[in-house]
Scaffold this motif. Sequence first.
Motif, PDB file in Angstrom:
ATOM      1  N   ARG A  59       4.724  10.700   3.972  1.00 23.10           N
ATOM      2  CA  ARG A  59       5.845  10.443   5.275  1.00 23.10           C
ATOM      3  C   ARG A  59       6.937  11.357   4.962  1.00 23.10           C
ATOM      4  NH1 ARG A  59       6.183   4.492   7.269  1.00 23.10           N
ATOM      5  NH2 ARG A  59       4.026   3.725   7.759  1.00 23.10           N
ATOM      6  N   ALA A  68       0.213   4.744   1.652  1.00 21.53           N
ATOM      7  CA  ALA A  68       0.059   5.226   2.794  1.00 21.53           C
ATOM      8  C   ALA A  68       1.394   5.768   3.023  1.00 21.53           C
ATOM      9  CB  ALA A  68      -0.232   3.797   3.734  1.00 21.53           C
ATOM     10  N   TYR A  69       2.338   5.596   2.238  1.00 20.60           N
ATOM     11  CA  TYR A  69       3.762   6.123   2.666  1.00 20.60           C
ATOM     12  C   TYR A  69       3.988   7.579   1.915  1.00 20.60           C
ATOM     13  CZ  TYR A  69       5.157   1.746   4.115  1.00 20.60           C
ATOM     14  OH  TYR A  69       5.062   0.387   5.140  1.00 20.60           O
ATOM     15  N   ASP A  90       0.954  -1.227  -0.062  1.00 21.27           N
ATOM     16  CA  ASP A  90      -0.092  -0.105   0.049  1.00 21.27           C
ATOM     17  C   ASP A  90       0.860   1.102  -0.082  1.00 21.27           C
ATOM     18  OD1 ASP A  90      -1.980   1.960   0.353  1.00 21.27           O
ATOM     19  OD2 ASP A  90      -2.710   1.539   2.447  1.00 21.27           O
ATOM     20  N   TRP A 119       8.369   3.890   0.651  1.00 19.69           N
ATOM     21  CA  TRP A 119       8.065   2.032   1.000  1.00 19.69           C
ATOM     22  C   TRP A 119       9.384   1.557   1.092  1.00 19.69           C
ATOM     23  CZ3 TRP A 119       8.820  -1.793  -2.288  1.00 19.69           C
ATOM     24  CH2 TRP A 119       8.263  -3.053  -1.706  1.00 19.69           C
TER      25      TRP A 119
END
Length: 526
Positions: free
Chosen positions: A87, A83-84, A80, A106
């Motif tokens: 960051r 989701a990174y 996924d 990731w």
Amino acid sequence: MFGKCKRYIALIAVTALMLSSCAAATGFKDVSERKWYAPFVRQASSYGLFEGDTDGNFRPADPITRAEVAAVLARVVSADTAAYRNRSTSFTDVRSSKWYAGAVKWAVAGGVASGQSKTIFAPEANITRQELCVMLARFMKNFGLQTATDAAYRPFADESAIASWAKSGVRLCQQLSLVSGKDAGRFDPKGNTTRAEGARILSALTEKTLLPICKLRIHYLDVGQGDSIFIELPDGGTMLIDAGEARYADGIAKYIKALGYTKIDYIVGTHPHADHIGGLADVIKTFSVGKVYLPRSANTTQTYENLLTTIQSKGLTVRTAKAGVDILTAAGLKVYFIAPVRDDYGDKDYNLYSACVRITYGGRAFLFMGDATTQNEAEITEDVSADVIKVGHHGSKTSSSAAFVKRVEAKYAVVSVGRDNKYNLPAAGILKRWTDSGAKLYRTDESGTIICYSDGNYLMMKADAPSLPEDSPAAYILNTNSKKIHLATCSYAASISDANRASTRKSLDELKAEGYTCCGVCLKGK
């Protein structure tokens, strides 16, 4: 050892069956089938690892970049990456607005990739051959993929040119046959890797390290305008959900045999319609069968009655398919029905009786919706979340309500549907509903047979296998009410209601002995 060999022999056999059925094109304008890399580009594309440009080109001679490799490795394990994306990172050249931001972050977080310095990752720089080997070795180690090999390492002619930090990675990749030497046995460690070479290396990585550990394999068979799903279960068992119309039975049987199986442990006929259970009788005749599950519907079709006769003739009993019934429970694996919730839907819509199956394996879930309607979806009280869903009723508006799609939260949605079918399925609005929810769509009319692989953690989809062949000659279509025999291509056959429709491979003489007469149009004079 023998079991492993048998599995790979079966894999080779089914691959040969697929290739003999059709010579698939790569789908890219700049990849000729005559080029050495064409099969590798096709393979990498079928796994969803590589994509082409918006203009339909693959750019096989272009170097592959560090960011592209990170993105492909993320796809291998269905990471996924979204989701990174936002960051924080120490790399000043990896901005969140870039398409590769999530994949690069990731890869760094997972120990797969590192920067060229504390602040520079160089995502758009071409990756060198030795850098690629290091990334692959880290990826395999950190994600627990299969790397055992007895192959000896053969030093390259330019061995001394390989950096000390890259030697172990290059060694492993050569031993796994992911990389090899170039001219005069040289490795060329600082040379670029083209996208064509990357397609070969990364599809080989998938097949050599990920697929062998995936004990759950789900085959969404292309049976035209119908459904048939064959499942290889992690415990060694097998399951078949539906078998399309009767004319696909032989193709389904050959496909399963090519995988090395002579027994089907669990068979589910979702509901009485011929496009789902028409081929089940002949499949049951062909294999040793364990348990058979069918829903208890208020009325039946002639196809359904023929199926019951075959089941009885083999000494089998029918188990009821309904919500709350467990098919299989084992360590980390559960297969069970979530619908139908009732058995009193009347006789106006057989789709309401659709048996819906959910499989959970490790941290993954899979849903098979038959032709279940929006009413069925609303009645289901069980958990319906799934990583992969076989979309209900071939993508029709009668299924996939907005509320249900939201509950499922699928990563992948598979639509089993016939090319250019008379029902104009799948419905564009339903496809949009699934894609808007974040699911990636797969369609059997566009990609042929689709295979899902999982070890309970990782998940891989493979598309572009060919359609299953129909039996030849084509089956006759029967009107069990008027007792008329039609060819499958007859316009009158198309208008027969599901309740009165059956298909058969019996001869005309056999059918006439049963009281049937030939259609005066398509079988005039017979």
